[in-house]
Scaffold this motif. Structure first.
Motif, short mmCIF file in Angstrom:
data_model
loop_
_atom_site.label_atom_id
_atom_site.label_comp_id
_atom_site.label_asym_id
_atom_site.label_seq_id
_atom_site.Cartn_x
_atom_site.Cartn_y
_atom_site.Cartn_z
N GLU A 1 -4.27 1.46 -12.97
CA GLU A 1 -5.07 2.52 -13.54
C GLU A 1 -5.16 3.64 -12.53
OE1 GLU A 1 -8.13 0.81 -16.53
OE2 GLU A 1 -9.27 2.13 -15.20
N ILE A 2 -4.86 4.85 -12.97
CA ILE A 2 -4.83 6.05 -12.13
C ILE A 2 -4.40 5.78 -10.69
CG2 ILE A 2 -6.18 7.78 -13.37
CD1 ILE A 2 -8.70 6.66 -12.16
N GLY A 3 -3.21 5.22 -10.56
CA GLY A 3 -2.60 5.08 -9.25
C GLY A 3 -3.05 3.89 -8.43
N LYS A 4 -3.86 3.00 -9.03
CA LYS A 4 -4.32 1.82 -8.28
C LYS A 4 -4.16 0.56 -9.12
CE LYS A 4 -7.79 3.72 -5.19
NZ LYS A 4 -9.00 4.52 -5.38
N ASN B 1 0.92 18.16 -4.72
CA ASN B 1 -0.38 17.64 -4.26
C ASN B 1 -1.05 16.72 -5.28
OD1 ASN B 1 -1.10 19.63 -6.02
ND2 ASN B 1 -1.70 21.10 -4.43
N ILE B 2 -0.28 16.28 -6.27
CA ILE B 2 -0.81 15.25 -7.18
C ILE B 2 -0.61 13.89 -6.52
CG2 ILE B 2 -0.55 14.14 -9.42
CD1 ILE B 2 0.55 16.83 -10.46
N HIS B 3 -1.70 13.18 -6.33
CA HIS B 3 -1.64 11.88 -5.66
C HIS B 3 -1.41 10.82 -6.73
CE1 HIS B 3 -3.62 9.37 -2.22
NE2 HIS B 3 -2.42 8.96 -2.52
N ALA B 4 -0.14 10.51 -7.02
CA ALA B 4 0.15 9.66 -8.19
C ALA B 4 -0.02 8.17 -7.89
CB ALA B 4 1.56 9.95 -8.69
N LEU B 5 0.30 7.72 -6.69
CA LEU B 5 0.09 6.32 -6.30
C LEU B 5 -0.86 6.30 -5.11
CD1 LEU B 5 3.62 4.65 -6.48
CD2 LEU B 5 1.82 4.67 -8.21
N LYS B 6 -1.95 5.54 -5.25
CA LYS B 6 -2.97 5.55 -4.18
C LYS B 6 -3.07 4.18 -3.55
CE LYS B 6 -5.32 8.90 -7.04
NZ LYS B 6 -6.30 9.05 -8.11
N GLY B 7 -2.01 3.78 -2.87
CA GLY B 7 -2.06 2.50 -2.18
C GLY B 7 -1.82 1.32 -3.10
N SER C 1 0.80 -1.25 0.00
CA SER C 1 0.00 0.00 0.00
C SER C 1 0.82 1.28 0.00
CB SER C 1 -1.01 0.04 1.14
OG SER C 1 -0.66 -0.83 2.18
N VAL C 2 1.57 1.43 -1.08
CA VAL C 2 2.43 2.61 -1.21
C VAL C 2 1.67 3.80 -1.80
CG1 VAL C 2 4.30 3.50 -2.65
CG2 VAL C 2 4.67 1.47 -1.26
N HIS C 3 1.84 4.94 -1.15
CA HIS C 3 1.28 6.20 -1.66
C HIS C 3 2.44 7.13 -2.02
CE1 HIS C 3 -2.97 5.74 -0.23
NE2 HIS C 3 -2.37 4.79 0.47
N THR C 4 2.38 7.74 -3.18
CA THR C 4 3.40 8.72 -3.55
C THR C 4 2.72 9.96 -4.13
OG1 THR C 4 4.96 6.95 -4.06
CG2 THR C 4 5.47 9.12 -4.95
N TYR C 5 3.23 11.08 -3.73
CA TYR C 5 2.69 12.37 -4.21
C TYR C 5 3.76 13.13 -4.98
CZ TYR C 5 -1.18 12.04 -0.84
OH TYR C 5 -2.28 11.64 -0.14
N TYR C 6 3.32 13.89 -6.00
CA TYR C 6 4.16 14.95 -6.57
C TYR C 6 3.51 16.24 -6.13
CZ TYR C 6 6.15 11.54 -9.82
OH TYR C 6 6.77 10.46 -10.39
N GLY D 1 0.27 7.83 -17.89
CA GLY D 1 -0.10 8.58 -16.69
C GLY D 1 -0.75 7.74 -15.61
N ALA D 2 -0.72 6.40 -15.76
CA ALA D 2 -1.34 5.54 -14.74
C ALA D 2 -0.51 5.55 -13.46
CB ALA D 2 -1.47 4.12 -15.27
#
Ligand SMILES: Nc1ncnc2c1ncn2[C@@H]1O[C@H](COP(=O)(O)OP(=O)(O)OP(=O)(O)O)[C@@H](O)[C@H]1O
Ligand SMILES: [Mg+2]
Lengths: 243, 291
Positions: A209-212, A13-19, A6-11, A37-38
């Motif tokens: 897909e979009i960070g998930k 305030n862009i939430h690029a990886l959502k767990g 469950s990794v989250h990464t931001y650029y 852009g996924a």
């Protein structure tokens, strides 16, 4: 071997990886496919230390590696062939390989031996060894980038879109190399937009897909999956993707 | 007439060697970080004044004063990276360049407080009068300057061509992200570039002091001329810096000899402007500056 939880990464305030969670076992080829852009590159950059996760854990060979700098992670045994190859274009082909072996610089005999091995596998690199790497063709640059990454003798090789920007014939060649690496028993995490070719060589795959992660499964099984077919292999998929 | 001509060539090449060394200092930092370090001239000034300090009040033998001055200035370069540049690493290259200007002002002020405003002299490296060749008089110090410059350039060339650390520095310059992925500690390579540049600048400062003395505010002019040579030769090009340094030194020397020594300092600036107008990538440049 590699466990991402469950990794989250931001650029900013862009939430690029959502767990995102995934794992790679020893000797496996695992592929990660997804549209532009996924967050595929973000994920590999997070694994390799170029981006810092804000939450979640990454374990490699049973040790936590999340948040470590890339210089340390390559010593732990993960080598990345980055998107767009990122060779040292103003340096010679040979110097590129030498830099790939930088972490083994105290052992020049081994570096030399590895270099000669890659010259054996890719005779074109040997022919061009004194030439500036920036003058190589796209496919040759990709061979160089892969060889450079392998010079660090990694346990896990991560390839970020190795077929990007290459002609179909050259793409096929790159996939032949990946298949060969698989036969040598290497562990590989392969990022691709070229979903069909990637799922064919892979043991398992994930769809991002979009960070998930929205799907995961065996390679052939995903290849037959209705959703994957619709989104990545359907009408929209171009001929050149057929490697 | 011809003896004058050869005399100007000798003095031109001597000062040209100094400009080339200053230019190489710019080039090393520029090629690893893309920063133009406007404190480069202060390194030259510090080298000279430290040598004066070690040889004068401390009575070190000259060669030891040379080594200590170069070492001390290297430490200043290290401090500059560790405490100033390294702290601001997320800043843009432009703000870092402005920071180097600030550092140069601080170094100049510090030198004024320590050494005062008067010029200081240093003994020549070898005693004895000028060597006469035909009618041309060559100061032994001129030979020292050209010889040390040549040695440094040979050593640097070997370092960047043959040593894995030199190659790693070039790799950082070429593609810092890829360098980190290969396990090269970019931070230390940047530090190394500052130390090397400071040491080369200092060496130039030590060897020029017996000829023209040294004072706290000499850095700016030497820095600008060295920068002119760096741009003229193409930023990041070592061989270019060498040739451009020689051209600049010769042009100044002929200008002083045949026109008036009053115009001498303008020559570097005119050449710099010409280079920027006509060939912004420099004589040997890669074309990066144009884009
Ligand atoms: N340096 C950055 N700064 C800000 N946003 C970024 C940055 N890099 C990527 N992003 C954003 O993060 C998201 C994921 O990008 P990422 O590059 O990981 O996608 P990708 O799956 O690798 O795409 P592609 O197939 O085009 O390589 C995108 O929305 C992108 O715009
Ligand atoms: Mg990507």
């Amino acid at each position: 071997m590699l466990v991402v939880k469950s990794v989250h990464t931001y650029y900013g305030n862009i939430h690029a990886l959502k767990g995102v969670s995934l794992h790679v076992r020893k000797g496996e080829i695992v592929t990660l496919v997804g549209a532009n852009g996924a967050g595929k590159s973000t994920l590999v950059n997070t694994i390799c230390g170029m981006a810092k996760p804000s939450r979640g854990s990454i374990e490699f060979n049973d040790r936590a590696i999340e948040g470590l700098p890339p210089e340390t992670i390559v010593r732990r045994g993960i080598a990345l062939v980055p998107e767009g190859r990122q060779i040292f274009s103003a340096m010679s082909v040979e110097a590129n390989l030498l830099m790939g072996g930088y972490i083994h610089r105290k052992n020049p005999g081994q570096v030399r031996e590895d270099m000669d091995r890659f010259y054996g596998i890719f005779p074109i690199l040997k022919q061009r060894k004194g030439q500036l790497a920036g003058t190589l063709s796209g496919g040759e640059q990709q061979m160089l980038a892969i060889s450079r990454a392998l010079m660090s003798r990694p346990d896990l090789l991560v390839l970020d879109e190795p077929s990007m920007g290459l002609a179909p014939l050259v793409t096929r060649e790159i996939f032949a190399i990946i298949r060969e690496l698989k036969e040598q028993g290497r562990t590989i995490l392969l990022i691709e937009q070229n979903a069909r070719a990637a799922l064919k060589v892979a043991d398992r795959g994930y769809v991002l897909e979009i960070g998930k992660v929205i799907l995961e499964g065996e390679g052939p099984e995903l290849l037959e999956h209705r959703e994957v077919k619709r989104a990545y292999l359907g009408k929209g998929a171009k001929q050149i993707w057929e490697a | 007439m011809t003896t004058d001509f050869f005399q100007y060539i000798v003095s031109g090449l001597t000062i040209g060697a100094i400009y080339a060394m200053v230019a190489i200092g710019y080039n090393i930092i520029y090629s690893v970080t893309e920063i133009i370090n406007f404190a480069q001239g202060e390194f030259v000034m510090l080298g000279g004044l430290f040598a004066v300090f070690f040889a004068g009040p401390l009575h070190f033998p000259l060669y030891l004063a040379f080594v200590c001055a170069v070492g001390m200035t290297g430490l200043v370069g290290m401090a500059m990276d560790r405490f100033v540049i390294g702290r601001a690493r997320n800043a843009s290259v432009m703000s870092l360049i402005i920071i180097t200007l600030a550092v140069s002002i601080i170094l100049k002020g510090g030198a004024m407080l320590w050494w005062g405003k008067d010029p200081h002299s240093l003994a020549a490296f070898s005693t004895g009068g000028p060597i006469r060749l035909g009618g041309v008089a060559i100061q032994p110090q001129a030979l020292w300057i050209i010889g040390i410059c040549a040695l440094i350039i040979i050593a640097l060339t070997l370092f960047f061509r043959k040593s894995i650390y030199g190659q790693a520095m070039l790799a950082c310059a070429n593609n810092p992200d890829a360098a980190r992925l290969a396990g090269i500690p970019v931070k230390y390579m940047v530090l190394l570039s500052f130390v090397l540049s400071a040491m080369i600048g200092a060496a130039a400062g030590v060897i020029i002091t017996p000829v023209s003395m040294m004072e706290y505010d000499r850095g700016a002019l030497l820095g600008i001329k060295g920068f002119g040579a760096a741009v003229l030769g193409g930023l990041g090009q070592f061989f270019g810096a060498l040739v451009a340094g020689a051209i600049l030194g010769l042009a100044e020397s002929f200008c002083a000899g045949y026109l008036s020594s009053g115009y001498k300092d303008a020559v570097a600036l005119v050449l710099l402007l010409l280079a920027l107008f006509l060939k912004p990538e420099g004589l040997f440049g890669s074309g990066e500056a144009r884009s």
